[in-house]
Design a protein around this motif. Structure first.
Motif, PDB file in Angstrom:
ATOM      1  N   TYR A 147       0.827  -1.206   0.000  1.00  0.00           N
ATOM      2  CA  TYR A 147       0.000   0.000   0.000  1.00  0.00           C
ATOM      3  C   TYR A 147       0.863   1.258   0.000  1.00  0.00           C
ATOM      4  O   TYR A 147       0.579   2.226  -0.710  1.00  0.00           O
ATOM      5  CB  TYR A 147      -0.942  -0.005   1.222  1.00  0.00           C
ATOM      6  CG  TYR A 147      -2.236  -0.709   0.970  1.00  0.00           C
ATOM      7  CD1 TYR A 147      -2.254  -2.049   0.626  1.00  0.00           C
ATOM      8  CD2 TYR A 147      -3.446  -0.039   1.081  1.00  0.00           C
ATOM      9  CE1 TYR A 147      -3.442  -2.709   0.400  1.00  0.00           C
ATOM     10  CE2 TYR A 147      -4.646  -0.681   0.848  1.00  0.00           C
ATOM     11  CZ  TYR A 147      -4.636  -2.019   0.501  1.00  0.00           C
ATOM     12  OH  TYR A 147      -5.816  -2.657   0.266  1.00  0.00           O
ATOM     13  N   ILE A 148       1.940   1.215   0.817  1.00  0.00           N
ATOM     14  CA  ILE A 148       2.780   2.415   0.884  1.00  0.00           C
ATOM     15  C   ILE A 148       3.461   2.647  -0.464  1.00  0.00           C
ATOM     16  O   ILE A 148       3.585   3.781  -0.931  1.00  0.00           O
ATOM     17  CB  ILE A 148       3.809   2.292   2.024  1.00  0.00           C
ATOM     18  CG1 ILE A 148       3.078   2.288   3.355  1.00  0.00           C
ATOM     19  CG2 ILE A 148       4.798   3.448   1.995  1.00  0.00           C
ATOM     20  CD1 ILE A 148       3.952   2.063   4.541  1.00  0.00           C
ATOM     21  N   ARG A 149       3.872   1.560  -1.108  1.00  0.00           N
ATOM     22  CA  ARG A 149       4.470   1.710  -2.440  1.00  0.00           C
ATOM     23  C   ARG A 149       3.491   2.357  -3.409  1.00  0.00           C
ATOM     24  O   ARG A 149       3.859   3.219  -4.204  1.00  0.00           O
ATOM     25  CB  ARG A 149       4.876   0.341  -2.982  1.00  0.00           C
ATOM     26  CG  ARG A 149       6.135  -0.202  -2.363  1.00  0.00           C
ATOM     27  CD  ARG A 149       6.420  -1.559  -2.943  1.00  0.00           C
ATOM     28  NE  ARG A 149       7.643  -2.122  -2.409  1.00  0.00           N
ATOM     29  CZ  ARG A 149       8.142  -3.282  -2.810  1.00  0.00           C
ATOM     30  NH1 ARG A 149       7.521  -3.982  -3.744  1.00  0.00           N
ATOM     31  NH2 ARG A 149       9.248  -3.744  -2.293  1.00  0.00           N
ATOM     32  N   ILE A 150       2.233   1.912  -3.330  1.00  0.00           N
ATOM     33  CA  ILE A 150       1.221   2.505  -4.223  1.00  0.00           C
ATOM     34  C   ILE A 150       1.056   3.984  -3.927  1.00  0.00           C
ATOM     35  O   ILE A 150       0.965   4.816  -4.842  1.00  0.00           O
ATOM     36  CB  ILE A 150      -0.135   1.782  -4.050  1.00  0.00           C
ATOM     37  CG1 ILE A 150      -0.017   0.315  -4.431  1.00  0.00           C
ATOM     38  CG2 ILE A 150      -1.226   2.480  -4.837  1.00  0.00           C
ATOM     39  CD1 ILE A 150      -0.128   0.029  -5.869  1.00  0.00           C
ATOM     40  N   ILE A 151       1.056   4.334  -2.630  1.00  0.00           N
ATOM     41  CA  ILE A 151       0.883   5.750  -2.279  1.00  0.00           C
ATOM     42  C   ILE A 151       2.026   6.562  -2.862  1.00  0.00           C
ATOM     43  O   ILE A 151       1.819   7.622  -3.463  1.00  0.00           O
ATOM     44  CB  ILE A 151       0.808   5.912  -0.744  1.00  0.00           C
ATOM     45  CG1 ILE A 151      -0.498   5.329  -0.230  1.00  0.00           C
ATOM     46  CG2 ILE A 151       0.909   7.375  -0.345  1.00  0.00           C
ATOM     47  CD1 ILE A 151      -0.590   5.269   1.270  1.00  0.00           C
ATOM     48  N   MET A 152       3.257   6.050  -2.714  1.00  0.00           N
ATOM     49  CA  MET A 152       4.401   6.778  -3.272  1.00  0.00           C
ATOM     50  C   MET A 152       4.270   6.915  -4.785  1.00  0.00           C
ATOM     51  O   MET A 152       4.521   7.977  -5.356  1.00  0.00           O
ATOM     52  CB  MET A 152       5.718   6.060  -2.940  1.00  0.00           C
ATOM     53  CG  MET A 152       6.099   6.053  -1.493  1.00  0.00           C
ATOM     54  SD  MET A 152       6.217   7.688  -0.813  1.00  0.00           S
ATOM     55  CE  MET A 152       7.867   8.150  -1.273  1.00  0.00           C
ATOM     56  N   GLU A 153       3.889   5.813  -5.422  1.00  0.00           N
ATOM     57  CA  GLU A 153       3.803   5.834  -6.879  1.00  0.00           C
ATOM     58  C   GLU A 153       2.760   6.848  -7.344  1.00  0.00           C
ATOM     59  O   GLU A 153       2.975   7.591  -8.296  1.00  0.00           O
ATOM     60  CB  GLU A 153       3.461   4.424  -7.378  1.00  0.00           C
ATOM     61  CG  GLU A 153       3.289   4.286  -8.868  1.00  0.00           C
ATOM     62  CD  GLU A 153       4.553   4.588  -9.641  1.00  0.00           C
ATOM     63  OE1 GLU A 153       5.645   4.470  -9.052  1.00  0.00           O
ATOM     64  OE2 GLU A 153       4.445   4.951 -10.822  1.00  0.00           O
ATOM     65  N   VAL A 175      13.382  14.663  -3.853  1.00  0.00           N
ATOM     66  CA  VAL A 175      13.557  13.845  -5.050  1.00  0.00           C
ATOM     67  C   VAL A 175      14.357  12.627  -4.591  1.00  0.00           C
ATOM     68  O   VAL A 175      15.118  12.725  -3.641  1.00  0.00           O
ATOM     69  CB  VAL A 175      14.339  14.630  -6.125  1.00  0.00           C
ATOM     70  CG1 VAL A 175      14.432  13.846  -7.402  1.00  0.00           C
ATOM     71  CG2 VAL A 175      13.697  15.967  -6.375  1.00  0.00           C
ATOM     72  N   HIS A 176      14.231  11.510  -5.272  1.00  0.00           N
ATOM     73  CA  HIS A 176      14.938  10.281  -4.861  1.00  0.00           C
ATOM     74  C   HIS A 176      14.610   9.902  -3.416  1.00  0.00           C
ATOM     75  O   HIS A 176      15.450   9.977  -2.537  1.00  0.00           O
ATOM     76  CB  HIS A 176      16.465  10.456  -4.981  1.00  0.00           C
ATOM     77  CG  HIS A 176      16.916  10.807  -6.352  1.00  0.00           C
ATOM     78  ND1 HIS A 176      16.369  10.235  -7.469  1.00  0.00           N
ATOM     79  CD2 HIS A 176      17.867  11.653  -6.783  1.00  0.00           C
ATOM     80  CE1 HIS A 176      16.971  10.739  -8.527  1.00  0.00           C
ATOM     81  NE2 HIS A 176      17.861  11.600  -8.150  1.00  0.00           N
ATOM     82  N   TYR A 177      13.392   9.487  -3.192  1.00  0.00           N
ATOM     83  CA  TYR A 177      12.970   9.194  -1.825  1.00  0.00           C
ATOM     84  C   TYR A 177      13.333   7.780  -1.421  1.00  0.00           C
ATOM     85  O   TYR A 177      13.347   7.444  -0.257  1.00  0.00           O
ATOM     86  CB  TYR A 177      11.476   9.423  -1.647  1.00  0.00           C
ATOM     87  CG  TYR A 177      10.819   9.848  -2.927  1.00  0.00           C
ATOM     88  CD1 TYR A 177      10.703  11.203  -3.241  1.00  0.00           C
ATOM     89  CD2 TYR A 177      10.378   8.913  -3.837  1.00  0.00           C
ATOM     90  CE1 TYR A 177      10.153  11.595  -4.431  1.00  0.00           C
ATOM     91  CE2 TYR A 177       9.826   9.316  -5.034  1.00  0.00           C
ATOM     92  CZ  TYR A 177       9.720  10.654  -5.328  1.00  0.00           C
ATOM     93  OH  TYR A 177       9.188  11.041  -6.504  1.00  0.00           O
ATOM     94  N   GLY A 178      13.609   6.886  -2.392  1.00  0.00           N
ATOM     95  CA  GLY A 178      14.066   5.537  -2.081  1.00  0.00           C
ATOM     96  C   GLY A 178      13.146   4.774  -1.163  1.00  0.00           C
ATOM     97  O   GLY A 178      13.582   4.229  -0.141  1.00  0.00           O
ATOM     98  N   ALA A 179      11.880   4.701  -1.501  1.00  0.00           N
ATOM     99  CA  ALA A 179      10.931   4.072  -0.581  1.00  0.00           C
ATOM    100  C   ALA A 179      11.054   2.555  -0.599  1.00  0.00           C
ATOM    101  O   ALA A 179      11.109   1.922   0.458  1.00  0.00           O
ATOM    102  CB  ALA A 179       9.515   4.486  -0.952  1.00  0.00           C
ATOM    103  N   SER A 180      11.149   1.950  -1.781  1.00  0.00           N
ATOM    104  CA  SER A 180      11.092   0.491  -1.860  1.00  0.00           C
ATOM    105  C   SER A 180      12.463  -0.109  -1.589  1.00  0.00           C
ATOM    106  O   SER A 180      13.486   0.377  -2.052  1.00  0.00           O
ATOM    107  CB  SER A 180      10.639   0.074  -3.256  1.00  0.00           C
ATOM    108  OG  SER A 180       9.431   0.688  -3.568  1.00  0.00           O
ATOM    109  N   ILE A 181      12.478  -1.203  -0.821  1.00  0.00           N
ATOM    110  CA  ILE A 181      13.665  -2.048  -0.742  1.00  0.00           C
ATOM    111  C   ILE A 181      13.184  -3.481  -0.974  1.00  0.00           C
ATOM    112  O   ILE A 181      11.968  -3.723  -1.032  1.00  0.00           O
ATOM    113  CB  ILE A 181      14.378  -1.942   0.615  1.00  0.00           C
ATOM    114  CG1 ILE A 181      13.389  -2.182   1.745  1.00  0.00           C
ATOM    115  CG2 ILE A 181      15.050  -0.595   0.769  1.00  0.00           C
ATOM    116  CD1 ILE A 181      14.029  -2.281   3.092  1.00  0.00           C
ATOM    117  N   LEU A 182      14.108  -4.397  -1.126  1.00  0.00           N
ATOM    118  CA  LEU A 182      13.693  -5.786  -1.343  1.00  0.00           C
ATOM    119  C   LEU A 182      12.895  -6.240  -0.126  1.00  0.00           C
ATOM    120  O   LEU A 182      13.373  -6.165   1.003  1.00  0.00           O
ATOM    121  CB  LEU A 182      14.917  -6.679  -1.524  1.00  0.00           C
ATOM    122  CG  LEU A 182      15.590  -6.657  -2.891  1.00  0.00           C
ATOM    123  CD1 LEU A 182      16.643  -7.734  -2.970  1.00  0.00           C
ATOM    124  CD2 LEU A 182      14.576  -6.845  -3.993  1.00  0.00           C
ATOM    125  N   GLY A 183      11.685  -6.695  -0.364  1.00  0.00           N
ATOM    126  CA  GLY A 183      10.870  -7.212   0.724  1.00  0.00           C
ATOM    127  C   GLY A 183      10.037  -6.172   1.427  1.00  0.00           C
ATOM    128  O   GLY A 183       9.547  -6.420   2.522  1.00  0.00           O
TER     129      GLY A 183
END
Lengths: 148, 375, 329
Positions: B102-108, B155-163
């Motif tokens: 969900y958080i990834r979707i919000i960032m996207e 800019v470049h917030y780097g939200a996603s990491i593996l897992g």
């Protein structure tokens, strides 16, 4: 303060040259000048796209091979006195693109900026923040004001 | 090259523009071949930005490579890192916690908002309408602040990491409240802007019927994303992505394929993004945001497609000893270059710049990509 | 004695006009553009006064031009023409006869427009053809085509503007001629002192609107600024000016704003610019109002391509012809 330095401090024309960065810095700088929130014009900073009009050259990006000569040409076109502000990690040291795997030099990057043109102020950050850009411009200002 | 537009070969002169030009936000060169002031042919030169990211990624540990993909583009950075994570997660069998998804979707979606607003601002600037450009930059500032608050960097917030997502990007009550307030503000401001924009006769006369790409041509030129949808093709990869399954949203299409539909397309998509973010905030499931229990192993070449603000983004690589091999990235602007060149033909030079900008070019993404033709 | 008065009047008017004209770009930027765009904006002195002074202190460079000295002389000629234009508007100068007439004014404005063509065709900026970039390579489209600078494009546009863009302002000038029946400025001013300003008649009101549009086209302000549209030709004819020659350009633009406004005051209000006349304050007010109105227009409109430009000019010209017809009825 003489009229010369006073007038130089009251009208600063900035030209932005992007040399192959990731767009992050470019847009933050345009944002800094365009967005009413930061509004660099209130600090007497005007955006121009003509090197003949510019006083300060703001360079972003690691300077790819194709951009090396245009950057030099544009720098040479600016009449003295001029200052160069390198903005962003790529412009300062090539960023993540310069050094690939230990000592192998990158074939695509000619930069960083200070290998091609003399740099007077360096603004760190990936991407630079708009506030830092204004601070960087201010730090390059004495050079302009004290020049002949 | 065209069927509908009258084929003319009278070319009087060439007008090169770039690599530094106010109408371009990034270095590219446009060569316009003109008869009088009417463009008869156009060529867009890319490759100026080539920095060799794919080569740098070769042999990097996958975690490092992920954060490197983010530096490909300062506009759609989250899209790159997200898709890169997906490319590794699928073959490694990593289960992403629901909250992280969900958080990834919000960032996207926040990123889509800021990208589209930037596009509109850039479009207004090329139109010569400084006031609209400034107003849009002002609206965009709300999104940038939200992104800065969640990721710690504008800019470049780097939200996603593996897992999952980075612990920094956990959404607590205060942040959720801020996002809610931000969405209310954005909806109000974008609605007000859209009203002004559509009811401005001067702007409308500039953009109506300019740079028309017909549906047939859009498919033939392999356009993707909003550029394709603005010609009436209802194709949005978000419909097929399992990450977007819980959310309800409409796929916006426009019929005309001219600059007006391209711009309105983005305005309308903003509202869909706001809708998705509101749903995500409302249904945000509790639980962990990172899944650390996974084993690294060698994987075959894996492909991953997602829908990013500009269209379909493709990443593929294989993993060997936890290192990236054979990385290939294809960004949506690559597919749209044909449409940009095509749309210029037959227009005045001032309009031709608009025709290039209407396809939302992002050459800084493009210049590390190979071309794969897909229709 | 009267000669001394005349000299004081002429010189004083020129100096005051010059000082007021320095403030106009700042007023436009700070009070109109910045207010509309919801920001603070630059100080009022920055764009008009400090920028030219700064350019005077910059290093003089040799412009990239086939005729650098002629190219650098053009802004001075342009400034001179505008000054002469103002000179002949001052009542003390009406003894020059035919030079103080509407026909002469049209001639001077024409010179002003032709300058853009010369400037454009003599400029060779680094930003287009001269940009060192490997364009003409194997596989490039149409490698044999002759290449054109951006400035040459703006020359082409300047030529078009001479052909049709300046119609409105010339038609508007002839409205007052049609009302008063004389091309001499002295007669036009005298008529209005007897019968009241032309502006408050039907013909005059229409003529004022036409004049205003013509004013914007002559100054290349934004909706009509195709000559120097930022989206393609960047700055158009001015691209290679640096240092003091750019300063002259800045000054000329501000001065032309003032001179056209005082032309309006002379032809439509019957108030010739003269520092010894208390009505001179009205000329200054007109000179402040015109840029403000123009800034409001330019802040709310995109740039016009020919598709919008031709109909606008045609419609405004028809309005001007109607005004002349109304005047001669």
């Amino acid at each position: 303060m003489s009229l010369k330095s006073y007038s130089r401090g009251r009208a600063i024309h900035v030209m932005l040259v992007y040399t192959g960065g990731c767009n992050g810095c470019d847009i933050e700088i345009v944002n800094c000048i365009f967005s009413p929130k930061f509004d660099a014009e209130q600090y007497k900073v005007f955006l121009t796209w003509n090197p003949r009009e510019a006083d300060v050259l703001v360079v972003t990006g690691p300077v790819t091979k194709h951009n090396e000569k245009p950057l030099l040409e544009i720098y040479n076109a600016i009449p003295e006195p001029k200052a160069v502000v390198a903005a962003g990690a790529c412009a300062l040291m090539g960023g993540v693109y310069k050094n690939i795997h230990g000592d192998i030099p990158s074939e695509e990057i000619a930069g960083p900026v200070d290998q091609i043109i003399p740099v007077d102020a360096k603004v760190p950050g990936c991407a630079v923040r708009p506030q830092d850009i204004v601070a960087g411009l201010v730090s390059a200002l004495p050079l302009l004001l004290n020049a002949d | 090259m065209d069927d509908n537009k009258e084929k003319r070969t009278v070319i009087e002169a060439e007008i090169p523009m770039g690599t530094v030009h106010p109408a371009a936000l990034e270095p590219y060169r446009v060569r316009l071949f003109v008869e009088d002031e009417i463009v008869r042919d156009a060529e867009i030169t890319v490759g100026i930005n080539h920095r060799g990211v794919e080569r740098i990624m070769e042999g990097l540990p996958v975690e490092k490579a992920n954060s490197l993909t983010e530096k490909i583009c300062g506009i759609c950075s989250n899209s790159h890192i997200w898709n890169s994570c997906l490319t590794a997660e699928k073959p490694l069998g990593i289960e992403v916690p629901e909250r992280a998804g969900y958080i990834r979707i919000i960032m996207e979606e926040l990123e889509r908002l800021h990208s589209h607003l930037l596009y509109l601002a850039h479009g207004s600037e090329v139109l010569g309408h400084e006031t609209f450009a400034m107003r849009l930059f002002y609206i965009r500032e709300t999104v940038m602040e939200l992104l800065g608050m969640i990721g710690g960097n504008r800019v470049h917030y780097g939200a996603s990491i593996l897992g999952g997502v980075r612990p920094r990007c956990e959404l607590d009550e205060m942040r959720i409240q801020q996002i809610k307030n931000g969405m209310d503000l954005l909806e109000e401001k974008i609605t007000a802007f859209a009203d002004r924009f559509v009811s401005d006769p001067l702007v409308m006369s500039r953009i109506t019927g300019v740079g028309v790409i017909s549906q047939k041509d859009a498919l033939r030129l392999a356009c993707t994303g909003p550029t394709l949808r603005a010609t009436g093709v209802e194709k949005d990869l978000r419909r097929d992505m399992e990450e977007y399954d819980p959310f309800e949203f409409d796929v916006i299409t426009q019929d005309d394929g001219d600059v007006k539909s391209q711009l309105l397309m983005r305005v309308m998509e903003n509202f869909e993004s706001i809708k998705i973010i509101r749903q995500a905030i409302r249904d945000l499931p509790p639980g962990p945001i990172t899944n650390r229990s996974w084993e690294m192993k060698d994987t075959p070449l894996t492909k991953s497609y997602i829908e990013v603000p500009r269209g379909t983004l493709y990443h593929s690589y294989a993993l060997e000893d936890g290192r990236v091999r054979n990385c290939v990235i294809r960004t949506p602007s690559m597919a749209n270059i044909g449409a940009m060149q095509y749309a210029c033909i037959g227009h005045h030079i001032t309009d031709a710049q608009l025709c290039v900008v209407q396809c939302d070019p992002c050459f800084t993404c493009t210049d590390r990509a190979i071309q794969i033709i897909e229709i | 004695m009267s000669v001394a008065y005349s000299v004081i009047a002429v010189l004083g008017t020129l100096v005051v006009a010059f000082i007021v004209s320095l403030l106009l770009p700042g007023i436009e930027r700070k009070f109109i553009h910045a207010r509309i765009q919801q920001r603070i904006g630059p100080p009022i002195t920055s764009p008009g006064i400090m920028a030219p002074i700064k350019f005077f202190f910059k290093q003089t460079i040799n412009p990239n031009s086939p005729m650098p000295r002629l190219y650098n002389a053009l802004p001075l000629i342009s400034l001179l023409v505008v000054t002469v234009l103002l000179l002949f508007l001052i009542p003390q100068m009406y003894f020059v006869g035919a030079l103080a007439s509407v026909i002469a004014i049209i001639g001077f404005l024409k010179v002003e427009e032709v300058m853009y063509m010369f400037m454009g065709s003599l400029s060779r900026s680094v930003l287009s053809v001269r940009m060192p970039f490997p364009d003409i390579v194997k596989g490039a489209k149409h490698p044999e085509t002759p290449r054109r600078f951006l400035e040459e494009l703006s020359t082409l546009r300047a030529f078009r503007l001479i052909a049709f863009g300046s119609f409105p302002v010339y038609i508007a000038l002839f409205v007052s001629v049609a009302v008063t029946g004389s091309i001499f400025l002295s007669d036009i001013v005298a008529y209005q002192q007897l019968h009241g300003p032309i502006l408050f008649t039907v013909a005059g009101a229409l003529g004022a609107v036409v004049f205003f549009i013509g004013y914007m086209i002559l100054l290349n302000e934004y909706p009509f600024g195709i000559l120097k549209a930022k989206a393609d030709v960047i700055e158009g004819p001015y691209m290679e000016y640096a240092a003091k020659y750019r300063a002259y350009n800045y000054l000329t633009r501000g001065f032309l704003m003032f001179v056209l406004a005082s032309l309006f005051a002379t032809l439509f209000l019957g108030i010739a610019p003269n520092i010894l006349n208390p009505n001179f304050i009205i000329t200054i007010i007109v000179a402040l109002l015109f840029p403000m109105l123009m800034a409001v227009m330019s802040a709310f409109s995109p740039i016009f391509t020919y598709k919008q430009f031709y109909p606008t000019v045609a419609a405004v010209s028809i309005l001007g012809v109607l005004a002349i017809v109304a005047a001669s009825l």
